[in-house]
Structures are given as structure tokens and as C-alpha cells.
Scaffold this motif. Sequence first.
Motif, mmCIF file in Angstrom:
data_model
loop_
_atom_site.group_PDB
_atom_site.id
_atom_site.type_symbol
_atom_site.label_atom_id
_atom_site.label_comp_id
_atom_site.label_asym_id
_atom_site.label_seq_id
_atom_site.Cartn_x
_atom_site.Cartn_y
_atom_site.Cartn_z
ATOM 1 N N HIS A 12 0.819 -1.208 0.000
ATOM 2 C CA HIS A 12 0.000 0.000 0.000
ATOM 3 C C HIS A 12 0.860 1.268 0.000
ATOM 4 C CE1 HIS A 12 -3.826 -2.045 0.438
ATOM 5 N NE2 HIS A 12 -3.285 -2.810 1.366
ATOM 6 N N ARG A 13 2.021 1.150 0.605
ATOM 7 C CA ARG A 13 2.907 2.312 0.673
ATOM 8 C C ARG A 13 3.287 2.785 -0.733
ATOM 9 N NH1 ARG A 13 2.955 5.604 4.072
ATOM 10 N NH2 ARG A 13 2.951 4.056 5.692
ATOM 11 N N GLU A 14 3.603 1.844 -1.621
ATOM 12 C CA GLU A 14 3.983 2.204 -2.995
ATOM 13 C C GLU A 14 2.813 2.830 -3.740
ATOM 14 O OE1 GLU A 14 5.699 -1.203 -4.919
ATOM 15 O OE2 GLU A 14 7.276 -1.372 -3.423
ATOM 16 N N VAL A 15 1.625 2.330 -3.495
ATOM 17 C CA VAL A 15 0.425 2.888 -4.129
ATOM 18 C C VAL A 15 0.236 4.331 -3.670
ATOM 19 C CG1 VAL A 15 -2.092 2.699 -4.304
ATOM 20 C CG2 VAL A 15 -0.677 0.641 -4.402
ATOM 21 N N LYS A 16 0.418 4.569 -2.378
ATOM 22 C CA LYS A 16 0.256 5.930 -1.862
ATOM 23 C C LYS A 16 1.286 6.863 -2.495
ATOM 24 C CE LYS A 16 -0.500 8.743 2.178
ATOM 25 N NZ LYS A 16 -0.540 8.852 3.618
ATOM 26 N N LEU A 17 2.515 6.398 -2.627
ATOM 27 C CA LEU A 17 3.552 7.218 -3.260
ATOM 28 C C LEU A 17 3.186 7.546 -4.708
ATOM 29 C CD1 LEU A 17 6.798 5.556 -1.836
ATOM 30 C CD2 LEU A 17 5.853 7.812 -1.254
ATOM 31 N N ALA A 18 2.627 6.582 -5.415
ATOM 32 C CA ALA A 18 2.211 6.813 -6.804
ATOM 33 C C ALA A 18 1.089 7.854 -6.863
ATOM 34 C CB ALA A 18 1.764 5.509 -7.451
ATOM 35 N N TYR A 19 0.116 7.747 -5.959
ATOM 36 C CA TYR A 19 -0.956 8.747 -5.904
ATOM 37 C C TYR A 19 -0.389 10.136 -5.580
ATOM 38 C CZ TYR A 19 -5.220 5.891 -6.220
ATOM 39 O OH TYR A 19 -6.251 5.103 -6.653
ATOM 40 N N GLU A 20 0.537 10.189 -4.624
ATOM 41 C CA GLU A 20 1.128 11.478 -4.254
ATOM 42 C C GLU A 20 1.883 12.097 -5.427
ATOM 43 O OE1 GLU A 20 3.303 10.231 -0.796
ATOM 44 O OE2 GLU A 20 1.676 10.817 0.571
ATOM 45 N N LYS A 21 2.597 11.272 -6.171
ATOM 46 C CA LYS A 21 3.310 11.758 -7.355
ATOM 47 C C LYS A 21 2.314 12.269 -8.395
ATOM 48 C CE LYS A 21 6.980 12.304 -9.932
ATOM 49 N NZ LYS A 21 7.868 13.416 -9.712
ATOM 50 N N GLY A 22 1.245 11.527 -8.624
ATOM 51 C CA GLY A 22 0.199 11.951 -9.552
ATOM 52 C C GLY A 22 -0.426 13.275 -9.126
ATOM 53 N N LEU A 23 -0.664 13.423 -7.820
ATOM 54 C CA LEU A 23 -1.228 14.662 -7.298
ATOM 55 C C LEU A 23 -0.268 15.824 -7.524
ATOM 56 C CD1 LEU A 23 -3.436 16.176 -5.753
ATOM 57 C CD2 LEU A 23 -2.334 15.447 -3.627
ATOM 58 N N GLN A 24 0.994 15.593 -7.270
ATOM 59 C CA GLN A 24 2.001 16.631 -7.479
ATOM 60 C C GLN A 24 2.020 17.081 -8.944
ATOM 61 O OE1 GLN A 24 5.983 15.346 -6.501
ATOM 62 N NE2 GLN A 24 6.894 17.269 -7.185
ATOM 63 N N ILE A 25 1.999 16.118 -9.844
ATOM 64 C CA ILE A 25 2.003 16.432 -11.285
ATOM 65 C C ILE A 25 0.739 17.200 -11.672
ATOM 66 C CG2 ILE A 25 1.863 15.404 -13.598
ATOM 67 C CD1 ILE A 25 3.712 13.139 -12.463
#
Length: 134
Positions: A1-14
Motif C-alpha cells: 500500500h505504501r507504494e500505491v500511496k507514493l504513486a498517488y502522491e506523485k500523480g497529485l504533485q504532477i
Amino acid sequence: HREVKLAYEKGLQIALENQISDRLIDLYDGLASVSIDLNELLSAKRYIALTDKRLSFYLERDKKEVETYFNITKAKYYLALKDDEKSEKYYRDAIAIASSIEHRKVADLRADLAQLYLRSNRKEEAIAQLTKII
């Protein structure tokens, strides 16, 4: 789940950097959901609030599907807080909206609500929800 959260955070940043506001609600709701899975409930609460603010930007035809998923997230959030009453409310809201648009999630939602009822020793209500699936 941690990796999924990081991917969402990166998407949000973009999305924020490029002013892509039409996908923010999906990112906020996804971050809320994965935060619940990670038991990061303060983070989940923040993303739920951000998601709630974005709902008014949706057209009516898209809003019902978004509201279905958002109510699922809120139901899971309150379940994690062990607030069965609010969790039940949001599962019921999600079922009502999903049913009105003949969404594929209705059966899953009824099963989740039935589990909540079983956990609360409300067997007859659980059976009623499961019967509606069949």
C-alpha cells in the motif's frame, strides 16, 4: 500500500504543478482510501475533506458515480474508526446512489454492509442485504 500511496502522491504533485484540476477528486479519493488501508486516519480525514470540496465541480451525470466511490471511502474510514453508525450511513448512501445509476458496485456494497451487520450481531439485517444480491 505504501507504494500505491507514493504513486498517488506523485500523480497529485504532477496534477497540481500542471493545473490539471479535473482529476484531483480521483487522486484525493485514492489517497484517502489507501491512507485508510495504511491506518493513517488523519491523512485519510484530510483527503476526504479535499475530496468533498471537489464534488461541486462535477457535472450531474458524472457526479453520481464519483459520489458512489466517495461514500465507499467514507464508509471505510468510519469503519476504521469503529463508528459503525456512520459507516452504515455511508454504505447505505453508496448503495442508494449506485442503485439509481445501475452501477456494478451494488452487490459488493451490499456484501460490505452485510459484514458490518454481522460484526454488530445484526444477523437478520445481514441476511436481508445478502438476499438482495441474489
